[in-house]
Design a protein around this motif. Structure first.
Motif, PDB file in Angstrom:
ATOM      1  N   ASP A  56      47.713  68.307  64.771  1.00 27.63           N
ATOM      2  CA  ASP A  56      48.170  67.477  63.658  1.00 27.63           C
ATOM      3  C   ASP A  56      49.289  66.526  64.050  1.00 27.63           C
ATOM      4  N   THR A  82      55.763  64.539  57.102  1.00 25.23           N
ATOM      5  CA  THR A  82      55.956  63.113  56.848  1.00 25.23           C
ATOM      6  C   THR A  82      57.372  62.846  56.348  1.00 25.23           C
ATOM      7  N   GLU A 137      51.458  79.113  55.619  1.00 25.05           N
ATOM      8  CA  GLU A 137      51.544  77.747  55.102  1.00 25.05           C
ATOM      9  C   GLU A 137      50.303  76.946  55.498  1.00 25.05           C
ATOM     10  N   ALA A 138      49.652  76.366  54.513  1.00 31.45           N
ATOM     11  CA  ALA A 138      48.474  75.539  54.777  1.00 31.45           C
ATOM     12  C   ALA A 138      48.871  74.354  55.663  1.00 31.45           C
ATOM     13  N   ARG A 139      47.972  73.961  56.549  1.00 33.96           N
ATOM     14  CA  ARG A 139      48.272  72.822  57.412  1.00 33.96           C
ATOM     15  C   ARG A 139      48.483  71.550  56.595  1.00 33.96           C
ATOM     16  N   SER A 140      47.788  71.413  55.490  1.00 34.24           N
ATOM     17  CA  SER A 140      48.002  70.247  54.630  1.00 34.24           C
ATOM     18  C   SER A 140      49.428  70.230  54.100  1.00 34.24           C
ATOM     19  N   LEU A 141      49.961  71.399  53.742  1.00 32.55           N
ATOM     20  CA  LEU A 141      51.347  71.491  53.292  1.00 32.55           C
ATOM     21  C   LEU A 141      52.302  71.129  54.421  1.00 32.55           C
ATOM     22  N   ARG A 142      52.014  71.620  55.614  1.00 33.27           N
ATOM     23  CA  ARG A 142      52.891  71.377  56.744  1.00 33.27           C
ATOM     24  C   ARG A 142      52.907  69.892  57.119  1.00 33.27           C
ATOM     25  N   VAL A 143      51.749  69.259  57.069  1.00 33.22           N
ATOM     26  CA  VAL A 143      51.693  67.827  57.384  1.00 33.22           C
ATOM     27  C   VAL A 143      52.435  67.022  56.327  1.00 33.22           C
ATOM     28  N   ALA A 144      52.262  67.382  55.052  1.00 32.45           N
ATOM     29  CA  ALA A 144      52.975  66.663  53.990  1.00 32.45           C
ATOM     30  C   ALA A 144      54.481  66.762  54.194  1.00 32.45           C
ATOM     31  N   ARG A 145      54.944  67.962  54.516  1.00 37.13           N
ATOM     32  CA  ARG A 145      56.380  68.140  54.766  1.00 37.13           C
ATOM     33  C   ARG A 145      56.810  67.360  56.010  1.00 37.13           C
ATOM     34  N   ALA A 158      49.659  74.420  64.154  1.00 37.92           N
ATOM     35  CA  ALA A 158      49.031  73.356  63.367  1.00 37.92           C
ATOM     36  C   ALA A 158      48.096  72.491  64.214  1.00 37.92           C
TER      37      ALA A 158
END
Length: 420
Positions: free
Chosen positions: A139, A114, A104-112, A136
């Protein structure tokens, strides 16, 4: 609640932040004791006055100065404090831990994350200890900043960034030894490397340092200690010089013993604790965050049909060790290891603490004043004048039905209504 509805609710209610609000529930749990017929007055982001309705003018001035909320059938409490969360994880029955770290991309993980933050806040948890980004990097520091700046809604956060592990102990498994795979935490061993790693995490924004005092790296893949006692003492010495506590993942008796004697302030899990170990925790003043709900969830992911089949041995053992901790008088923190199961379902841990033998009043204290004290949060966890106006309102009386903690009517953080 979807994002569109949240904007409609959040923005108008935030206007109350600089006014006087008077809350009149049936009862108030002040973090230690339940009081019938109490009233709480909020001014700005702080609690201004608390007490029986007839003990002070409810609005403190003229009736036009205050917004009075009549709240029959409810209990007002301090905002709940989650002691063990991972906003950057989601339930393992959706995606296994290895795949979250590796795929899982870190951008995906951060979006989730939130979304997880908003769900946690709306569930009544106004503060969380987020105990590791699980691959991550740092982040969690950005998430905390986004919440503090009002960019996204969420709880106040205590963060530990990457956490510390002994080399070879904590990573996705099953790969060729010729391949270096991303880790779930930061590897560091020995005197100089440990000092540098602790200071690096502090410099990146860690509020506390988390270590893995044991993990499943034994010869037969069983849990075994990782760091030596001297290594743990060194980590604690370096962290404490900056005013930061050390938190230990510890599930084996020996891992727990080393973490206790090494000076860690809280132990997470404690699955294989013994009466002797819990007596040592009591003597040393070390608190336990038992994470009952995580083990319960994992057992169900592995096929246990809860309520239909006998409890697995793992659950029976957890019941026994939790009872031993209670009997020893160990300070119990409330924390479920949320992320293993769904964010927003945090109260699941509190309900299970009662089911496993803890008194409802003690559970309420654990999730408010006890967690505040253990985590060094002197500005919250109780309903007292001068403290932060982090408050929740629940239907009914949680002393009579602990599941009331899932019936959230109002969430206030810093005098602002996020749910009303």
């Amino acid at each position: 609640m979807n994002k569109f509805c949240f904007l409609l609710v959040f923005l108008p209610f935030s206007l109350f932040a600089q006014t006087i609000v008077v809350l009149k529930p049936d009862r108030v749990f002040d973090g230690e004791t339940m009081h019938e017929g109490w009233v709480v007055r909020i001014k700005g982001d702080k609690i201004d006055a608390v007490g029986p309705a007839n003990s002070f003018p409810a609005n403190g001035a003229n009736s036009s100065d205050a917004s009075v909320m009549e709240l029959p059938g409810t209990t007002l409490m301090p905002g709940l404090i989650e002691g063990h969360s991972h906003l950057l994880l989601h339930p393992y029955n959706e995606t296994p831990w290895d795949e979250q770290v590796l795929k899982e991309a870190r951008s995906l993980r951060v979006a989730r994350a939130t979304v997880h933050a908003e769900k946690t806040l709306l569930a009544g948890f106004t503060t969380i200890r987020d105990l590791g980004t699980e691959g991550a990097d740092y982040d969690d520091v950005g998430l905390k900043q986004a919440i503090n700046e009002g960019i996204i809604p969420g709880p106040r956060m205590i963060v530990v960034t990457r956490a510390l592990i002994a080399t070879g102990s904590y990573a996705p498994k099953g790969f060729s030894p010729d391949i270096d795979v991303p880790q779930g935490a930061e590897e560091a061993d020995g005197h100089d490397a440990l000092i540098k790693a602790v200071r690096r995490q502090i410099g990146k924004g860690a509020d506390a340092i988390k270590i893995y005092a044991d993990y499943r790296w034994g010869l037969m893949a069983e849990a075994r200690p990782t760091y030596t006692l001297d290594e743990i003492k060194l980590i604690v010495e370096v962290a404490k010089s900056s005013g930061r506590p050390v938190i230990a993942h510890a599930s084996t008796a020996e891992g727990m013993r080393r973490a206790i004697l090494g000076g860690c302030e809280t132990l997470e899990h404690g699955d294989a604790g013994t009466p002797e170990i819990f007596a040592l925790m009591k003597k040393q003043g070390t608190a336990l965050c038992p994470t009952l709900a995580a083990g319960d969830a994992v057992s169900q992911y592995r096929g246990w049909k809860k309520g239909q089949e006998p409890e697995p041995e793992r659950i029976k053992q957890k019941r026994a060790t939790f009872r031993q901790a209670l009997d020893a008088g160990v300070t119990i923190c409330a924390g479920g290891d949320v992320g293993v199961f769904s964010h927003g379902d945090n109260a699941r841990e509190l309900i299970m603490m009662v089911d496993y033998g803890m008194k409802p009043l003690d559970v309420l204290r654990s999730a408010t004043s006890v967690n505040a004290d253990v985590f060094h949060l002197a500005d919250r966890g109780r309903i007292k004048p001068g403290l932060l106006a982090d408050l929740i309102l629940v239907d009914g009386d949680p002393l009579k039905a602990i599941a009331s903690l899932k019936q959230i009517r109002v969430v206030m953080k810093g005098g602002i209504f996020y749910r009303k």
